[in-house]
Design an enzyme around this catalytic site. Structure first.
Site, mmCIF file in Angstrom:
data_model
loop_
_atom_site.group_PDB
_atom_site.id
_atom_site.type_symbol
_atom_site.label_atom_id
_atom_site.label_comp_id
_atom_site.label_asym_id
_atom_site.label_seq_id
_atom_site.Cartn_x
_atom_site.Cartn_y
_atom_site.Cartn_z
ATOM 1 N N ARG A 1 149.082 -41.860 35.250
ATOM 2 C CA ARG A 1 148.563 -43.374 34.657
ATOM 3 C C ARG A 1 147.313 -42.891 33.844
ATOM 4 O O ARG A 1 146.397 -42.159 35.159
ATOM 5 C CB ARG A 1 148.484 -44.769 35.468
ATOM 6 C CG ARG A 1 148.026 -45.784 34.547
ATOM 7 C CD ARG A 1 148.105 -47.066 35.747
ATOM 8 N NE ARG A 1 147.356 -48.076 34.780
ATOM 9 C CZ ARG A 1 146.127 -48.591 35.822
ATOM 10 N NH1 ARG A 1 145.417 -48.485 36.867
ATOM 11 N NH2 ARG A 1 144.771 -49.035 35.131
ATOM 12 N N HIS A 49 145.327 -52.477 30.165
ATOM 13 C CA HIS A 49 147.477 -53.181 30.870
ATOM 14 C C HIS A 49 148.027 -52.565 29.349
ATOM 15 O O HIS A 49 149.214 -53.413 30.022
ATOM 16 C CB HIS A 49 146.830 -54.435 31.285
ATOM 17 C CG HIS A 49 146.057 -54.833 32.238
ATOM 18 N ND1 HIS A 49 145.990 -56.032 32.666
ATOM 19 C CD2 HIS A 49 145.786 -54.489 33.303
ATOM 20 C CE1 HIS A 49 144.576 -55.966 33.135
ATOM 21 N NE2 HIS A 49 144.787 -54.748 34.133
ATOM 22 N N GLU A 90 154.796 -51.089 36.080
ATOM 23 C CA GLU A 90 154.047 -49.697 35.542
ATOM 24 C C GLU A 90 154.376 -48.294 35.534
ATOM 25 O O GLU A 90 154.668 -47.533 34.918
ATOM 26 C CB GLU A 90 152.554 -49.942 35.921
ATOM 27 C CG GLU A 90 151.736 -50.537 35.436
ATOM 28 C CD GLU A 90 150.425 -51.313 36.021
ATOM 29 O OE1 GLU A 90 150.108 -50.059 37.000
ATOM 30 O OE2 GLU A 90 149.415 -51.435 34.737
ATOM 31 N N ARG A 107 135.724 -60.057 38.634
ATOM 32 C CA ARG A 107 134.560 -59.825 37.136
ATOM 33 C C ARG A 107 135.200 -60.706 36.697
ATOM 34 O O ARG A 107 135.360 -61.755 36.173
ATOM 35 C CB ARG A 107 135.913 -59.180 36.603
ATOM 36 C CG ARG A 107 135.375 -57.353 36.633
ATOM 37 C CD ARG A 107 136.913 -56.591 35.823
ATOM 38 N NE ARG A 107 137.711 -55.826 36.882
ATOM 39 C CZ ARG A 107 138.762 -55.166 36.117
ATOM 40 N NH1 ARG A 107 139.342 -55.220 35.152
ATOM 41 N NH2 ARG A 107 139.711 -54.812 36.739
ATOM 42 N N ASN A 145 149.623 -43.178 40.048
ATOM 43 C CA ASN A 145 149.187 -44.659 39.677
ATOM 44 C C ASN A 145 147.421 -43.651 40.050
ATOM 45 O O ASN A 145 147.003 -45.246 41.174
ATOM 46 C CB ASN A 145 149.535 -45.352 39.559
ATOM 47 C CG ASN A 145 149.479 -46.688 39.095
ATOM 48 O OD1 ASN A 145 147.417 -47.264 38.237
ATOM 49 N ND2 ASN A 145 150.149 -48.030 37.980
#
Ligand code: AMP
Length: 423
Positions: free
Chosen positions: A104, A192, A406, A253, A15
Site C-alpha cells: 500500500r 483511503h 485493504e 485530526r 501495509n
C-alpha cells in the site's frame, strides 16, 4: 504471466503506516473468486513511544504476542516476516514460497494512479511525490526495500491509496486558490481509495446489482475518516484533500477548519517580543496540533478512541458528548455534500473501526436522512456483524456495514496484474 508465477499464488501484502506495519500472506488462484478469504498468516507491529507490540497469527490458530523495547523499525519488520517460514506460526517452508509482494503506497501524486509493478522508474516517481507529500510514502518505500533484500527476484506491486480518486472532476479536485498553486501540484488527491473502491464492489455484490447502476456513499470511519461519492464504480467526490487532514473530524485530526485560523496562529501573538512568524518550530507545532491533538481527542480531552469517548459520554462527560456531536454533525454534512454531488443515492456504506463497530454513530449519522429515503432497522443496526445490511426492508436507500479489506484488495490487484501478464 512471468515464468515462475503459477497458481495458486502466495502473495505477501505489506501495509505500512506511520506507527504500524501490517502484513498478510494470501493464497490466490484462478478460482479464488471475489469473496474475501482470510489470510494464511497475518502479522502486525505497532510502535508507541519506546515500545513495540508484535501480534502474529496464522489460519490454523497459532499466535504470537510480544511486547518489547522499540528497535530499528526495518529490522523489527524483517524479524516479524521471518515468522512466515520459521517458528510456531510458520506457513511456508522458506521465503521462496512467496511469489509476489504488494504494497500500500499512500500517495501516488498526479502520475501514479493505477497499480503498477515497482521498477526503478516507479520508485523514483514515488520518491518525487515527497515534494508535495514529504511524510506519506516513506514507510511504503522502506517495505519495498526490505523485500528487495529478502526476496530480490520477486515482482513487487504498488497499490495507491490516492489512485481510486483519479476520476474526480476538475471542479472537485481544483481548490479555489491561485491557479499557479494547482500547477505546482496543490490539488485534492483524496485517500483511503483502496478501501472505498473495495466497498463499492462489495456493495454491488451484496445487493446483487450491477455496479454501473449504483450511486454509493462509502463512509470510511477509523482513526482517519473520509467519505467517497461513487457513481457507476467511479469516485466523483471525496472529503480528504491535498493531505489526509481535510474533511471529517477524526480521532486526533481536525478535519476541515477555517484556514484563517492557521494564519492567525502562525502570525503569533503581536504582544510577544520574541515573535517570529516564520519560526519553523511554530509551524511544526501547528502541524502537530492539527494532526495529533485535535479531533475527538482535542475536544473530549479524554481520548481519540471512539469507544472511550462513548464510555465517557455515558457517564455524563459533557466534552465527550460535544466531541461525539461534532463528529456526527460533520459526518452528516459530508454525507449531504456527497449525496448532492451524486444527485441521488442508492446505498450508504459504513466501514473501518468506527463504521463497522459503532451502532450509535451509524444511527446518529442516518437520523437526518429520512428525507433522502434512508430508513435504519434498529435491531439490525445494533446486532450487525459485517458484512450486513442494516436498513429496514422498505428503505429506498440500502444501508450496509462492510468490513474494511485493504490487504485483500491489494492481494487481488497483485493477482490481477499477474493474470494480465503485466509482470
Ligand atoms: P481503524 O483505524 O479502522 O482501525 O479504526 C480505529 C478506530 O475504531 C478506533 O480508534 C476506535 O475509535 C474505533 N472503534 C473500534 N471498535 C469500536 C467500537 N466497538 N465502538 C466504537 N468505535 C470503535
Amino acid at each position: 504471466m512471468q515464468p515462475g508465477l503459477s497458481f495458486p499464488m502466495k502473495i505477501l501484502v505489506l501495509n505500512s503506516g506511520s506507527s504500524s506495519q501490517k502484513s498478510a500472506l494470501f493464497e490466490l488462484g484462478p478460482d479464488s473468486g471475489d469473496d474475501p478469504v482470510p489470510p494464511l498468516w497475518e502479522g502486525k507491529l505497532e510502535w508507541s513511544g519506546d515500545k513495540e507490540d508484535l501480534h502474529i497469527r496464522n489460519r490454523s490458530g497459532q499466535e504470537i504476542r510480544h511486547q518489547s523495547k522499540a528497535g530499528v523499525h526495518r529490522a523489527s519488520v524483517g524479524t516479524m516476516l521471518e515468522n512466515l517460514w520459521s517458528g510456531s506460526t510458520a506457513v511456508l517452508k522458506s521465503a521462496s514460497g512467496i511469489a509476489v509482494a504488494g504494497h500500500r503506497i499512500v500517495h501516488g501524486g498526479r502520475k501514479l494512479t493505477l497499480s503498477v509493478r515497482i521498477t526503478p522508474e516507479v520508485k523514483r516517481e514515488i520518491e518525487n511525490v515527497a515534494a508535495i507529500a514529504p511524510l506519506h510514502n516513506q514507510a511504503g518505500l522502506e517495505g519495498n526495500e526490505l523485500i528487495e533484500k529478502l526476496l530480490p527476484n520477486i515482482p513487487q506491486i504498488a497499490v495507491f491509496d490516492t489512485g481510486f480518486h483519479r476520476t474526480l472532476p476538475p471542479e472537485a479536485f481544483v481548490y479555489p486558490l491561485p491557479y499557479a498553486w494547482y500547477e505546482r501540484g496543490i490539488r485534492r488527491y483524496g485517500f483511503h481509495g483502496i478501501n472505498h473502491e473495495y466497498c463499492a464492489h462489495r456493495t454491488a455484490q451484496l445487493l446483487k446489482r450491477d455496479l454501473s447502476s449504483l450511486k454509493i456513499i462509502t463512509c470510511h470511519l477509523g482513526n482517519g475518516c473520509s467519505l467517497a461519492a461513487i457513481e457507476a464504480g467511479k469516485s466523483i467526490d471525496t472529503t480528504m484533500g491535498f493531505t489526509p487532514l481535510e474533511g471529517l473530524m477524526m480521532g486526533t485530526r481536525s478535519g476541515s477548519v477555517d484556514p484563517g485560523i492557521l494564519i492567525h496562529i502562525l502570525r503569533g501573538d503581536p504582544r510577544d517580543p520574541r515573535r517570529n512568524p516564520r519560526d519553523a518550530a511554530l509551524i511544526e507545532n501547528v502541524d502537530h496540533m492539527l494532526n495529533h491533538e485535535s479531533g475527538l481527542l482535542g475536544i473530549s480531552g479524554a481520548s481519540s478512541d471512539m469507544r472511550e469517548v462513548l464510555d465517557a459520554m455515558r457517564v455524563g462527560n459533557e466534552r465527550a458528548q460535544l466531541a461525539f456531536d461534532i463528529f456526527v454533525y460533520r459526518l452528516q454534512a459530508g454525507i449531504g455534500a456527497m449525496a448532492a454531488s451524486l444527485g441521488g443515492l442508492d446505498a450508504l456504506v459504513f466501514t473501518a473501526g468506527i463504521g463497522e463497530n459503532s451502532p450509535e454513530v451509524r444511527k446518529a449519522a442516518c437520523s437526518k436522512f429520512s428525507f433522502l429515503g434512508v430508513q435504519l432497522d434498529d435491531a439490525r443496526n445494533s446486532s450487525a456483524k459485517p458484512d450486513a445490511e442494516i436498513s429496514s426492508t422498505g428503505s429506498r436507500v440500502r444501508v450496509l456495514v462492510i468490513r474494511a479489506q485493504e490487504d485483500w484488495a491489494i492481494a487481488k490487484e497483485c493477482e490481477r496484474l499477474s493474470d494480465a501478464a503485466s509482470l
